[in-house]
Design an enzyme around this catalytic site. Sequence first.
Site, mmCIF file in Angstrom:
data_model
loop_
_atom_site.group_PDB
_atom_site.id
_atom_site.type_symbol
_atom_site.label_atom_id
_atom_site.label_comp_id
_atom_site.label_asym_id
_atom_site.label_seq_id
_atom_site.Cartn_x
_atom_site.Cartn_y
_atom_site.Cartn_z
ATOM 1 N N GLY A 110 37.287 -24.748 7.280
ATOM 2 C CA GLY A 110 37.279 -23.297 7.448
ATOM 3 C C GLY A 110 35.879 -22.727 7.486
ATOM 4 O O GLY A 110 34.921 -23.387 7.088
ATOM 5 N N ASP B 227 20.137 -5.866 23.030
ATOM 6 C CA ASP B 227 21.301 -5.428 23.811
ATOM 7 C C ASP B 227 21.458 -6.291 25.056
ATOM 8 O O ASP B 227 22.549 -6.763 25.370
ATOM 9 C CB ASP B 227 21.131 -3.975 24.258
ATOM 10 C CG ASP B 227 21.115 -3.017 23.075
ATOM 11 O OD1 ASP B 227 21.627 -3.406 22.011
ATOM 12 O OD2 ASP B 227 20.597 -1.898 23.232
ATOM 13 N N HIS C 118 18.402 6.467 22.565
ATOM 14 C CA HIS C 118 18.976 5.138 22.789
ATOM 15 C C HIS C 118 20.338 5.008 22.092
ATOM 16 O O HIS C 118 21.335 4.636 22.714
ATOM 17 C CB HIS C 118 17.995 4.090 22.257
ATOM 18 C CG HIS C 118 18.449 2.682 22.417
ATOM 19 N ND1 HIS C 118 17.965 1.840 23.388
ATOM 20 C CD2 HIS C 118 19.359 1.949 21.721
ATOM 21 C CE1 HIS C 118 18.546 0.665 23.280
ATOM 22 N NE2 HIS C 118 19.405 0.699 22.265
ATOM 23 N N GLU C 119 20.374 5.352 20.806
ATOM 24 C CA GLU C 119 21.631 5.215 20.062
ATOM 25 C C GLU C 119 22.685 6.209 20.564
ATOM 26 O O GLU C 119 23.867 5.881 20.623
ATOM 27 C CB GLU C 119 21.404 5.401 18.560
ATOM 28 C CG GLU C 119 20.475 4.367 17.918
ATOM 29 C CD GLU C 119 20.865 2.919 18.163
ATOM 30 O OE1 GLU C 119 22.065 2.614 18.305
ATOM 31 O OE2 GLU C 119 19.940 2.078 18.237
ATOM 32 N N GLY D 95 32.520 -19.100 3.441
ATOM 33 C CA GLY D 95 32.934 -17.944 2.658
ATOM 34 C C GLY D 95 34.420 -17.671 2.630
ATOM 35 O O GLY D 95 34.865 -16.669 2.094
ATOM 36 N N THR D 96 35.198 -18.586 3.195
ATOM 37 C CA THR D 96 36.639 -18.337 3.215
ATOM 38 C C THR D 96 37.323 -18.820 1.931
ATOM 39 O O THR D 96 38.519 -18.608 1.763
ATOM 40 C CB THR D 96 37.308 -19.035 4.423
ATOM 41 O OG1 THR D 96 36.785 -20.354 4.535
ATOM 42 C CG2 THR D 96 37.043 -18.279 5.706
ATOM 43 N N GLY D 97 36.596 -19.492 1.071
ATOM 44 C CA GLY D 97 37.173 -19.857 -0.228
ATOM 45 C C GLY D 97 37.510 -21.326 -0.376
ATOM 46 O O GLY D 97 38.351 -21.689 -1.188
ATOM 47 N N LYS D 98 36.832 -22.200 0.373
ATOM 48 C CA LYS D 98 37.130 -23.631 0.279
ATOM 49 C C LYS D 98 36.759 -24.184 -1.096
ATOM 50 O O LYS D 98 37.557 -24.871 -1.733
ATOM 51 C CB LYS D 98 36.374 -24.401 1.372
ATOM 52 C CG LYS D 98 36.771 -24.002 2.773
ATOM 53 C CD LYS D 98 36.026 -24.793 3.826
ATOM 54 C CE LYS D 98 34.545 -24.499 3.867
ATOM 55 N NZ LYS D 98 34.201 -23.119 4.259
HETATM 56 P P1 ADP Z 1 33.402 -21.523 1.020
HETATM 57 O O1 ADP Z 1 33.319 -22.682 0.108
HETATM 58 O O2 ADP Z 1 34.562 -21.586 1.955
HETATM 59 O O3 ADP Z 1 32.140 -21.214 1.750
HETATM 60 P P2 ADP Z 1 33.628 -20.131 -1.429
HETATM 61 O O4 ADP Z 1 34.795 -20.770 -2.035
HETATM 62 O O5 ADP Z 1 32.296 -20.582 -1.902
HETATM 63 O O6 ADP Z 1 33.672 -20.235 0.140
HETATM 64 O O7 ADP Z 1 33.770 -18.572 -1.612
HETATM 65 C C1 ADP Z 1 32.727 -17.775 -2.092
HETATM 66 C C2 ADP Z 1 33.266 -16.679 -2.962
HETATM 67 O O8 ADP Z 1 34.031 -15.760 -2.186
HETATM 68 C C3 ADP Z 1 34.208 -17.166 -4.022
HETATM 69 O O9 ADP Z 1 33.526 -17.556 -5.160
HETATM 70 C C4 ADP Z 1 35.076 -15.952 -4.283
HETATM 71 O O10 ADP Z 1 34.451 -15.077 -5.171
HETATM 72 C C5 ADP Z 1 35.129 -15.286 -2.934
HETATM 73 N N1 ADP Z 1 36.366 -15.629 -2.208
HETATM 74 C C6 ADP Z 1 36.467 -16.302 -1.051
HETATM 75 N N2 ADP Z 1 37.743 -16.407 -0.658
HETATM 76 C C7 ADP Z 1 38.493 -15.801 -1.604
HETATM 77 C C8 ADP Z 1 39.904 -15.588 -1.780
HETATM 78 N N3 ADP Z 1 40.793 -16.006 -0.888
HETATM 79 N N4 ADP Z 1 40.294 -14.932 -2.889
HETATM 80 C C9 ADP Z 1 39.395 -14.484 -3.789
HETATM 81 N N5 ADP Z 1 38.076 -14.659 -3.686
HETATM 82 C C10 ADP Z 1 37.604 -15.300 -2.600
HETATM 83 ZN ZN ZN Z 2 20.745 -0.747 21.562
#
Ligand code: ADP
Ligand code: ZN
Length: 612
Positions: free
Chosen positions: A202, A500, A424-425, A205-208
């Site tokens: 995954g 851009d 621009h913006e 930051g997805t929580g692996k």
């Molecule tokens: P990965 O290992 O996929 O990069 P992490 O497990 O290190 O991600 O996630 C980083 C932090 O994000 C966790 O410590 C937690 O605080 C938060 N986090 C990520 N996914 C979740 C989830 N599904 N529920 C709650 N917290 C989450």
């Molecule tokens: Zn721009």
Amino acid sequence: MDNNILKRKKPSFAFIFFIVMFVALLFSMFITNKNTVATISYSDFLTFLENDNVKEIVIIDEKIINAKIIANGGVITPVTLDIPYADAELMKLLREKKVAIFGKTTKDGFLSVIINLLPMIMMVFVFFMLMRQNSVTNERGMQFGRSRAKLYDKNSKNISFNDVAGQVEAKRELEEIVDFLKNKNKYLDLGAKIPKGVLLVGNPGTGKTLLARAVAGEADVPFFHMSGSDFMEMFVGVGASRVRDLFSQARTAAPAIVFIDEIDAIGRSRGSGLGGGHDEREQTLNQLLVEMDGFESTSGIIILAATNRPDVLDKALLRPGRFDRQVHVVMPDVKERTEILKVHAKKIKMDEKVDLEKFARATPGMSGADLSSLINEAALFAARKDKNIVGDEEFEFARDKILMGVARESMVLPEKEREMTAVHEAGHTLMYYHLKNVSPLHKVSVIPRGRALGVTIGLPKEDSYSHTKEYLKDQLIILHGGYAAEKVIYNDTTTGTQNDIQRATEIARNMVCQWGMSDLGPVSFGQDDEPIFMGKEIARYKDYSEKTAEEIDFEIKKIIKFAQSKAEEILRKNIEQLKSLAKELLEKETMDDEEIRELLKIVPVSETVEVV
Ligand code: ADP
Ligand code: ZN
Ligand code: MG
């Protein structure tokens, strides 16, 4: 939590080495202590003797005389001297003067030999150790080898599946693993084979990592945690010995979980990469494979590994009996984002009125890690303002910070440059109100953030996984809005358009080469546009002819030209809106959808369907 980590540490080699050195140094200082006694010449000694000023002597090995003489003023002083030649007269004289004579031979030869040889022995020893480790002399060379796997105390406050919001699918699959660990025999009695390795796949930051720890927590077993990059040291052979050690630690603690985070650091295909491969990585990977094959699935060890690049992993890792199971850990949708926010909001003092669902809707594309840092940023911000509860305002601030970067309030732009940035913006912004296939605008700001002088941010209503051609075309027009506005107002453009143009070109190229959205039809040209690591993508090839390349370029140009002229056309038609928006923006610095609609007198988006 850190104080719950059990540190298994042996005194390092370096430590022992320095202790020995220190003791040896003290010892030799002690032995050579005699240097503090004054040395006199033989002739002086004879003079002292003739004048009856020598009290007693010790002759050592017939070579040295330690004597006690009576110096000026009658003080008895110890002295030492070498005997230059075998002097027959000396004995006579000594007897005559009635000096007490002692003799001594230094039979402690063994000790002095050792002491003299000590530095040599040390060096040979060090050299031998370093040779054995197959490495160079280096401070770190003293303490490697031992795996630095962190073992979390299983009695500590455990992480459970309740701490992981969403991820229903992943949790269901991992629950099976928990059951294996808890009721091993149930499976063995039935003759079922327990899996050895599970790969968590995954985005970052997805929580692996969180899930892996939750599995250990749920099963109530020790958790050996190591990251792929921990195995990689500058010394060949260290990674392999760490793997060996990690597994031997786990075996003694079984049932246990071994977690190898970021396994792609060691698990990349062998024989790939620049310079014909990486010895250290290959050795480490081979050792991992050996260890995985080496233990029985009945041993109660389950190996979890995490990666966001399963495509680069060596095929050998994915073979049956190794990581033959994959669990996908996905980015959260709106509902899951709400749950994640709720889990983390429990840890802070939050105003009950805060609508977390609203913030979940306003954060598409954010990972669990992003959301947890959003909550933390909000709490930090509240603390900085000396508030005792975290409210809506702080969440807004935190989200903007994560979405747009930190405002650089200290950066003062020259007036002319601020004006051009506003134009621009405003150009980007107007596109949101004159195009059909766009998401609503979130905010536009001319406060410099990070490297950008200004930002315009749209807000997708729902999470979208694929885009239509019409949507992409409008995105291209939005991207060209800034450039076009500069051109329309100043008949000149700035370097602020670089990003851009770059992004627009990338989208256009993908439309032609990947998504079949041009007159060339649905054909894929070239390989994925992924960043080239040192892996096998280096062998990217061009699978089309020169002529096709020209056609591709032509199509890309056509798409870009279209977007450019469309953006310019819209702005020329609405030049009054552009001017007044730019002026207002300069004053207010940041405007949201509502404020813009009020200024431009535009009815809500659901009622405007007119395309220009
Ligand atoms: P990965 O290992 O996929 O990069 P992490 O497990 O290190 O991600 O996630 C980083 C932090 O994000 C966790 O410590 C937690 O605080 C938060 N986090 C990520 N996914 C979740 C989830 N599904 N529920 C709650 N917290 C989450
Ligand atoms: Zn721009
Ligand atoms: Mg991780």
